[in-house]
Design a protein around this motif. Structure first.
Motif, PDB file in Angstrom:
ATOM      1  N   THR A  34      -1.167 -30.893  47.931  1.00  0.00           N
ATOM      2  CA  THR A  34      -0.082 -31.350  47.069  1.00  0.00           C
ATOM      3  C   THR A  34       0.953 -31.987  47.973  1.00  0.00           C
ATOM      4  O   THR A  34       1.226 -31.470  49.053  1.00  0.00           O
ATOM      5  CB  THR A  34       0.560 -30.134  46.370  1.00  0.00           C
ATOM      6  OG1 THR A  34      -0.438 -29.511  45.576  1.00  0.00           O
ATOM      7  CG2 THR A  34       1.728 -30.544  45.473  1.00  0.00           C
ATOM      8  N   SER A 115       1.040 -21.995  46.149  1.00  0.00           N
ATOM      9  CA  SER A 115       0.317 -22.356  44.924  1.00  0.00           C
ATOM     10  C   SER A 115       0.816 -21.559  43.722  1.00  0.00           C
ATOM     11  O   SER A 115       0.515 -21.894  42.580  1.00  0.00           O
ATOM     12  CB  SER A 115      -1.188 -22.155  45.117  1.00  0.00           C
ATOM     13  OG  SER A 115      -1.462 -20.782  45.300  1.00  0.00           O
ATOM     14  N   SER A 116       1.623 -20.501  43.981  1.00  0.00           N
ATOM     15  CA  SER A 116       2.154 -19.734  42.853  1.00  0.00           C
ATOM     16  C   SER A 116       3.461 -20.346  42.329  1.00  0.00           C
ATOM     17  O   SER A 116       4.020 -19.894  41.349  1.00  0.00           O
ATOM     18  CB  SER A 116       2.412 -18.287  43.293  1.00  0.00           C
ATOM     19  OG  SER A 116       3.481 -18.260  44.225  1.00  0.00           O
ATOM     20  N   LEU A 117       3.959 -21.384  43.030  1.00  0.00           N
ATOM     21  CA  LEU A 117       5.230 -21.986  42.618  1.00  0.00           C
ATOM     22  C   LEU A 117       4.975 -23.306  41.895  1.00  0.00           C
ATOM     23  O   LEU A 117       4.020 -24.009  42.192  1.00  0.00           O
ATOM     24  CB  LEU A 117       6.094 -22.262  43.854  1.00  0.00           C
ATOM     25  CG  LEU A 117       6.355 -21.041  44.744  1.00  0.00           C
ATOM     26  CD1 LEU A 117       6.961 -21.469  46.063  1.00  0.00           C
ATOM     27  CD2 LEU A 117       7.285 -20.067  44.020  1.00  0.00           C
ATOM     28  N   SER A 118       5.861 -23.629  40.961  1.00  0.00           N
ATOM     29  CA  SER A 118       5.668 -24.869  40.205  1.00  0.00           C
ATOM     30  C   SER A 118       6.085 -26.074  41.047  1.00  0.00           C
ATOM     31  O   SER A 118       6.906 -25.956  41.960  1.00  0.00           O
ATOM     32  CB  SER A 118       6.503 -24.824  38.930  1.00  0.00           C
ATOM     33  OG  SER A 118       7.869 -24.893  39.278  1.00  0.00           O
ATOM     34  N   LEU A 119       5.519 -27.221  40.693  1.00  0.00           N
ATOM     35  CA  LEU A 119       5.897 -28.472  41.329  1.00  0.00           C
ATOM     36  C   LEU A 119       7.403 -28.699  41.145  1.00  0.00           C
ATOM     37  O   LEU A 119       8.099 -29.158  42.043  1.00  0.00           O
ATOM     38  CB  LEU A 119       5.090 -29.603  40.666  1.00  0.00           C
ATOM     39  CG  LEU A 119       4.645 -30.786  41.498  1.00  0.00           C
ATOM     40  CD1 LEU A 119       4.019 -30.363  42.802  1.00  0.00           C
ATOM     41  CD2 LEU A 119       3.670 -31.655  40.703  1.00  0.00           C
ATOM     42  N   ALA A 120       7.909 -28.329  39.967  1.00  0.00           N
ATOM     43  CA  ALA A 120       9.326 -28.550  39.656  1.00  0.00           C
ATOM     44  C   ALA A 120      10.223 -27.751  40.604  1.00  0.00           C
ATOM     45  O   ALA A 120      11.253 -28.251  41.066  1.00  0.00           O
ATOM     46  CB  ALA A 120       9.608 -28.171  38.209  1.00  0.00           C
ATOM     47  N   SER A 121       9.826 -26.512  40.934  1.00  0.00           N
ATOM     48  CA  SER A 121      10.695 -25.713  41.801  1.00  0.00           C
ATOM     49  C   SER A 121      10.668 -26.239  43.231  1.00  0.00           C
ATOM     50  O   SER A 121      11.670 -26.213  43.936  1.00  0.00           O
ATOM     51  CB  SER A 121      10.300 -24.237  41.746  1.00  0.00           C
ATOM     52  OG  SER A 121       9.054 -24.057  42.376  1.00  0.00           O
ATOM     53  N   LYS A 122       9.512 -26.753  43.666  1.00  0.00           N
ATOM     54  CA  LYS A 122       9.447 -27.337  45.008  1.00  0.00           C
ATOM     55  C   LYS A 122      10.317 -28.596  45.057  1.00  0.00           C
ATOM     56  O   LYS A 122      11.054 -28.829  46.000  1.00  0.00           O
ATOM     57  CB  LYS A 122       8.005 -27.695  45.366  1.00  0.00           C
ATOM     58  CG  LYS A 122       7.144 -26.468  45.597  1.00  0.00           C
ATOM     59  CD  LYS A 122       5.671 -26.827  45.667  1.00  0.00           C
ATOM     60  CE  LYS A 122       4.832 -25.572  45.521  1.00  0.00           C
ATOM     61  NZ  LYS A 122       3.429 -25.840  45.258  1.00  0.00           N
TER      62      LYS A 122
ATOM     63  N   ARG B  72      -4.444 -34.271  36.456  1.00  0.00           N
ATOM     64  CA  ARG B  72      -3.519 -34.143  37.591  1.00  0.00           C
ATOM     65  C   ARG B  72      -2.581 -35.347  37.681  1.00  0.00           C
ATOM     66  O   ARG B  72      -1.404 -35.210  38.003  1.00  0.00           O
ATOM     67  CB  ARG B  72      -4.303 -33.945  38.887  1.00  0.00           C
ATOM     68  CG  ARG B  72      -4.961 -32.553  38.966  1.00  0.00           C
ATOM     69  CD  ARG B  72      -5.559 -32.256  40.316  1.00  0.00           C
ATOM     70  NE  ARG B  72      -6.794 -32.982  40.578  1.00  0.00           N
ATOM     71  CZ  ARG B  72      -6.947 -33.880  41.530  1.00  0.00           C
ATOM     72  NH1 ARG B  72      -5.937 -34.184  42.316  1.00  0.00           N
ATOM     73  NH2 ARG B  72      -8.081 -34.491  41.696  1.00  0.00           N
ATOM     74  N   GLY B  75       0.014 -34.920  35.074  1.00  0.00           N
ATOM     75  CA  GLY B  75       0.960 -33.886  35.525  1.00  0.00           C
ATOM     76  C   GLY B  75       1.982 -34.460  36.497  1.00  0.00           C
ATOM     77  O   GLY B  75       3.183 -34.239  36.371  1.00  0.00           O
TER      78      GLY B  75
END
Lengths: 459, 437
Positions: A34, A115-122, B72, B75
Motif C-alpha cells: 500500500t 494492515s489493521s488500520l484504515s487507509l483514511a487513518s494513515k 481496489r 477504494g
C-alpha cells in the motif's frame, strides 16, 4: 498461493524430487503493498499493488540456472529448465557449504499492525505532517512517501528444507523544499520499520525541524573542499560503516578474486583498538533482521572487525564453501525476481567510551555532519553524503553549512577514526542497492565517531 | 483486458488498463567465466480509473484477479487526486522501429560466445584484468486500452552487453568498463569491437597514477561523466512535476538564456532502434521530440497527462509507469547536441585539469538545487595538453547552473551512455577539487 498450502507443498516436493541438478530450490511468494504519496499540498498517488510469483534455482558443476515467473503452475518443468541452464554453464566443481535442512514457520509479529488500520487513518497522519511543513514560512513545497508491504514466502530445497516466512516492512520519507529566487534547498527524514506502524507516528517535532532546516540552508555557506576533521552523528556514521566497510566484507566480491583475497585476509588491521564492526541479522525487530536467509540458512551474529582487525565476513553457502569458512546466513534476495546474493543485515559500529562532548571539545576546526542523502562504494573508495552539516569551531558546533559529500579510502579512512562514542543508535530509514536489487531492507548504526583527514567536497 | 474494462465500466465510464509482459535472458559472467544463466519472465497489469472526478489505481501480477483489481482501484479513488485530464481517444501512431525479430533467433550459445570472446579480447591486452560481463536478450510487450477508444500495442526488443573489469595491484583497485544497448542484437564483431577499444583506452590512460592538490581546476566530462554528474540535476529540473511544485530552479525561466549558448538539449522518444523509444507513452500520447534547451535558452518541460492538466499545458508524451503505479513524467532519452571541438583538441588545449569519466555517489546530494559531486572512480590528470595518468582519492563538486552557464567547449563526437543519455564531452571551466594528501 491461492491453492491450499498442502497442495502447494506436495507440488513443490514432487518438483524437487525429480530433477538431475546437484542442488535445486524453489521460492514462491505472495505480496501486497500500500502506498500513499504527496507532492506539495495535494495527495498525488494512493493505491495498492499485489504480486504473486516465484523462482527456481539449480546448481550443477559450479554453474547456476535461474528462472523467475509470475505463473505458478508446472513447477517440475521450471526445475527442468533451470537445470538445463545450469548444465550449459557448469564446467567445473560445485562449491556449496553444508547446512542443516530447515523446517519452520516464521510469522511476523508487530505491536501495531499497519494492515489493521484504515487507509483514511494513515492518510490523516500524513496530512498532519504535511500541514506542519506548509506552516513554515518560505517553504516552497513538500513531498511525503509512505509505503508498507507484506510478503509471504515459501522456500524449499532439494535437501529437505521447507520454510514459510512472513515479512512486513514499512518506510516513510518526508521532504521539505525551501526556495529563494533560483536557490533551492531541501531537508528530509527517512524512517523505516519491520512492520510496526508506531515507528512512523509521533514525528511531528522532527518534521517541524526538517522544514526549518531546509529554510535555514538557503542562507548557509558552502563548506570548503579539502581534507578536515569530521564528527559523524550516529545516523551518518551508520551509512559510513555500511559503505566504507560493510560492502567490502560481502564475500561474493572476494571469493573468486585471488588478489582481493590477499588484501582482505583475516587478521589484517584496518583500524584502532576502539573499532568493532558487527553485522547481526538476529537482533529483534530491526529492518535487516530475519531468522532464515533466502537459502534457508539460519541467521547469525558476525564480528567483521574486532579491535581494529578483520576477523570475519558475510557469506552465502557458495562463497563460504569456496573460502573454506562457515556460512553466515547472508544470502538475500529482494524478491522472487532475483537470485539471493550476499548482503548485509543490521550493520553497526559498537560503542566506545568517548562522549560526544569530549570528541567535540578536542576539535579546533572541523565539520559536524548529520543525516544522509546517500552513500556508494567501489570497494576501495566510497562516498557518503550528509543532509545536514555544521562548522565546528573551538570545540563547539557553530554555523550551519550546505550539504557536504564525504569520501574516503577503506585502507586509510578506518584507521583515521580516532574516537568512537558511547551513544549507539540504529538507523532504519535506508535501503541497500547491489546487483540491481534495490532497495533491500537493512539497518545500520553507530555511535558518534570522529575521523581525521576526511575528504570533503563542498562546492 | 476487455474483461477488466467491462468490470470497471460498471462503476465508472472512465478507465484504462495497462498490460506489460517481458522475458529476459541474461548470461552472467563472473571472474572471467560464465557463472549464471537466467530466464526472467513476468507480466503485470495496472488499472487506472476516474470515479466522481478522482483517480484510483491498482496493480497486480495475477492477471486473473480482475474483480479485486477493480475493487481496489475504486477504494483508492475515494482519496485519489482530482483528475485534470481526459483519457485519449483512438489515434494512428507514427511507426517507430523498436522491435527487431532477429532477437528471437539469437541462441543461448551465441550469447555465451559473445561474452567469452569479449573477455578474451580485453584480457589479451591486460591478462591481469578480472572481468564481469552481462550479455542479455529481452522482449517486452506493451498493451494499453481505455474506455474512450484509445489503444496502443507494441513489442520491443532489447539487446545488452556490459563489461566491468577490475585490476588490482597491492591495495590499488582500478575499475574500467563499457556497455552498449540496442533494439538490435549486437552480433557482429565490429559492434563490440568499440566496447573492447574503449576498455583498452581506459586501461592505457590509467596506467600511471597522477597527483592533484585541492583547488579549482577545469574539467572535461566524458559522455559518461556528463551522464553521471550533470544529467541527474537537469532531469529533475525539466520534469514538469518539479516545475509545477515550484521546486525547479528553471520553472520561471522559460525563454531565458540560462545556459551557455552552445548548449542544446532535447528529449526524444522517436529514434528508431533505441530502447527508450516507443510509438506512444504509457498513457497513449504519441511520442515526440521535445526541445528543452535551445542554444542556451530554456524552452520546455516534460509532462504527462495529469501534470499537464494541472499546469494548464499539454502532455509531451512523457508519461512513464515505473513499477506499475500511476504514470509520472519522466525522460525518454536526453540528447545533448554536439559542438565543434574534437575531444583530442579539448585535451590539447588544457594546461592543467582533469578528465572525469566515472563518479561514485554523483546523484546523492541536493540535485534539486543543481548540485552534483562525487568521488572520481575513473578520471585522469591532464598537464600541458597530455594525459599523464589516473587520479584517485579525489572528490569533485559543483552546481550545474554555474558550470553549464559558461562552457569552455562542447565536443564534436557524441556517444550513447546506457539507454537514456546521448552526449558529447563537455569542457567545464572551474570546478572545486578536493584530494587526499
Amino acid at each position: 498461493m491461492s491453492n491450499s498450502n498442502e497442495t502447494i507443498h506436495e507440488e513443490i516436493n514432487c518438483a524437487l524430487r525429480n530433477h538431475s541438478a546437484e542442488y535445486a530450490e524453489i521460492r514462491l511468494e505472495e505480496s501486497e503493498s500500500t502506498y500513499i504519496q504527496y507532492r506539495g499540498r495535494e495527495l498525488e498517488d494512493i493505491g495498492t499493488s499485489t504480486a504473486r510469483g516465484g523462482n527456481v534455482r539449480a546448481l550443477t558443476k559450479g554453474g547456476w540456472g535461474f528462472i523467475s515467473f509470475n505463473e505458478l503452475g508446472k513447477l517440475s518443468d521450471k526445475v527442468e529448465l533451470a537445470t538445463r541452464q545450469a548444465r550449459v554453464v557448469g564446467k567445473e566443481t560445485s562449491f556449496f557449504a553444508v547446512t542443516n535442512p530447515a523446517r519452520d514457520i516464521v510469522i511476523a509479529s508487530m505491536k501495531k499492525d499497519p494492515s489493521s488500520l484504515s487507509l483514511a487513518s494513515k492518510k490523516s497522519l500524513l496530512d498532519e505532517y504535511n500541514e506542519i511543513i506548509w506552516e513554515t514560512p518560505r517553504i516552497q513545497t513538500s513531498s511525503i512517501t509512505y509505503r508498507e508491504g507484506s510478503r509471504r514466502i515459501i522456500f524449499a530445497n532439494s535437501e529437505g528444507s521447507y520454510l514459510e516466512q512472513e515479512v512486513v516492512d514499512l518506510t516513510l520519507r518526508v521532504n521539505a523544499v525551501a526556495r529563494d529566487g533560483n536557490e533551492v534547498q531541501q531537508a528530509g527524514i527517512s524512517i523505516g520499520g519491520r512492520g510496526d506502524f508506531g515507528v512512523v507516528e509521533g514525528l511531528h517535532k522532527q518534521v517541524k525541524e526538517i522544514a526549518q532546516r531546509a529554510v535555514d540552508m538557503l542562507s548557509a555557506p558552502k563548506a570548503k573542499s579539502g581534507e578536515c576533521t569530521i564528527i559523524l552523528d550516529p545516523i551518518l556514521a551508520g551509512v559510513f560503516v555500511h559503505e566504507a566497510f560493510g560492502h567490502l566484507s560481502e564475500s561474493d566480491f572476494v571469493y573468486e578474486n585471488e588478489r582481493l583475497k590477499e588484501i582482505m585476509v583475516l587478521g589484517r588491521r584496518f583500524g584502532g583498538k576502539h573499532l568493532n564492526i558487527v553485522d547481526d541479522a538476529t537482533l529483534p525487530n530491526l529492518r535487516g533482521s530475519y531468522q532464515y536467509d533466502d537459502e534457508g540458512t539460519l541467521s547469525t551474529r558476525n564480528y567483521l572487525v574486532r579491535e581494529g582487525v578483520l576477523v570475519g565476513r558475510l557469506h552465502s553457502r557458495e562463497t563460504a564453501a569456496r573460502m573454506q569458512e562457515s556460512p553466515t546466513g547472508n544470502a538475500r534476495a529482494l524478491s522472487y525476481r532475483y537470485p539471493p546474493i550476499v548482503r548485509m543485515s543490521n550493520t553497526f559500529i559498537e560503542c566506545g567510551e568517548a562522549s560526544f562532548e569530549e570528541m567535540l571539545s578536542e576539535v579546533k576546526e572541523g565539520i559536524y555532519a548529520k543525516n544522509w542523502y546517500g552513500g556508494t562504494t567501489a570497494m576501495e573508495m566510497f562516498t557518503f553524503s550528509a543532509g545536514e552539516a555544521y562548522m565546528i569551531r573551538n570545540g563547539k558546533v557553530a554555523e550551519p553549512l550546505r550539504p557536504v559529500i564525504l569520501s574516503g579510502n577503506v585502507f586509510t579512512t578506518l584507521s583515521n577514526i580516532d574516537a568512537v562514542g558511547n551513544d549507539l543508535e540504529m538507523n532504519q530509514g535506508g535501503g541497500c542497492g547491489k546487483g540491481g536489487q534495490s532497495p533491500l531492507p537493512v539497518s545500520n548504526g553507530s555511535p558518534h565517531i570522529r575521523i581525521r583527514c576526511c575528504l570533503v567536497g563542498g562546492g | 483486458m476487455e474483461q477488466i474494462l467491462a468490470l470497471a465500466k460498471k462503476e465508472t465510464p472512465k478507465a484504462e488498463v495497462f498490460l506489460y509482459s517481458y522475458e529476459e535472458t541474461p548470461a552472467i559472467f563472473e571472474a572471467n567465466r560464465l557463472k549464471h544463466l537466467h530466464t526472467i519472465q513476468g507480466s503485470s497489469i495496472v488499472l487506472r480509473l476516474i470515479r466522481e472526478g478522482r483517480i484510483g489505481c491498482s496493480s497486480t501480477t495475477h492477471l486473473d484477479d480482475r474483480q479485486s483489481l477493480v475493487d481496489r482501484a475504486i477504494g483508492a479513488s475515494q482519496f485519489g487526486a482530482i483528475a485534470k485530464f481526459e483519457l485519449p481517444t483512438a489515434e494512428a501512431y507514427a511507426p517507430i522501429e523498436v522491435y527487431d525479430p532477429a532477437i528471437e533467433s539469437i541462441t543461448l550459445e551465441e550469447i555465451v560466445e559473445i561474452g567469452n570472446s569479449l573477455i578474451a579480447r580485453v584480457r589479451e591486452y591486460e591478462p591481469e584484468l578480472i572481468c564481469e560481463v552481462q550479455v542479455a536478450r529481452g522482449i517486452a510487450s506493451i498493451h494499453l486500452q481505455n474506455t474512450q477508444g484509445g489503444e496502443a500495442k507494441y513489442k520491443k526488443s532489447i539487446f545488452y552487453i556490459a563489461i566491468e573489469g577490475t585490476l588490482i595491484k597491492g591495495t590499488d583497485m582500478l575499475f574500467v568498463g563499457e556497455s552498449e544497448v540496442s533494439c538490435h542484437p549486437i552480433k557482429d564483431v565490429s559492434r563490440y569491437s568499440t566496447i573492447v577499444e574503449s576498455v583498452k583506452k581506459q586501461l592505457e590512460w590509467a596506467k600511471n597514477t597522477a597527483t592533484v592538490t585541492s583547488r579549482y581546476l577545469p574539467v572535461i566530462f566524458t559522455p559518461r561523466g556528463v551522464a553521471m554528474a550533470l544529467i541527474p540535476p537537469l532531469a529533475v529540473a525539466f520534469n514538469g512535476k518539479t516545475v509545477l511544485q515550484g521546486a525547479s530552479p528553471l520553472g520561471t525561466r522559460r525563454e531565458e538564456m540560462v545556459f551557455d549558448q552552445r548548449l542544446s538539449l532535447y528529449d526524444n522518444a522517436t529514434i528508431d532502434h533505441r530502447p527508450r523509444s516507443r510509438p506512444c507513452d504509457d498513457e497513449g500520447i504519441p511520442s515526440r521530440c521535445t526541445s528543452l534547451i535551445e542554444k542556451g535558452i530554456v524552452k520546455d518541460f516534460l509532462y504527462d497527462l495529469q501534470t499537464a492538466g494541472m499546469a494548464n499545458t499539454r502532455s509531451t508524451g512523457n508519461g512513464n509507469r515505473g513499477n506499475g503505479g500511476l504514470p509520472t513524467p519522466g525522460i525518454s532519452a536526453l540528447l545533448i547536441e554536439p559542438g565543434d571541438t574534437k575531444f583530442q583538441d579539448m585535451v590539447q588545449n588544457m594546461k592543467e585539469g582533469l578528465i572525469i569519466d566515472q563518479l561514485i555517489g554523483a546523484g546523492q546530494t541536493n540535485i534539486l538545487g543543481g548540485e552534483f559531486g562525487g568521488n572520481i572512480l575513473l578520471g585522469y590528470k591532464v598537464e600541458g595538453g597530455e594525459i599523464t595518468g589516473r587520479v584517485k582519492d579525489t572528490v569533485v563538486s559543483g552546481n550545474v547552473y554555474e558550470v553549464l552557464s559558461k562552457l569552455g567547449a562542447v565536443g564534436q563526437e557524441t556517444k550513447w551512455v546506457g539507454d537514456s543519455v546521448c552526449a558529447p564531452a563537455l569542457y567545464c571551466q572551474e570546478l572545486a577539487i578536493a584530494s587526499q594528501r
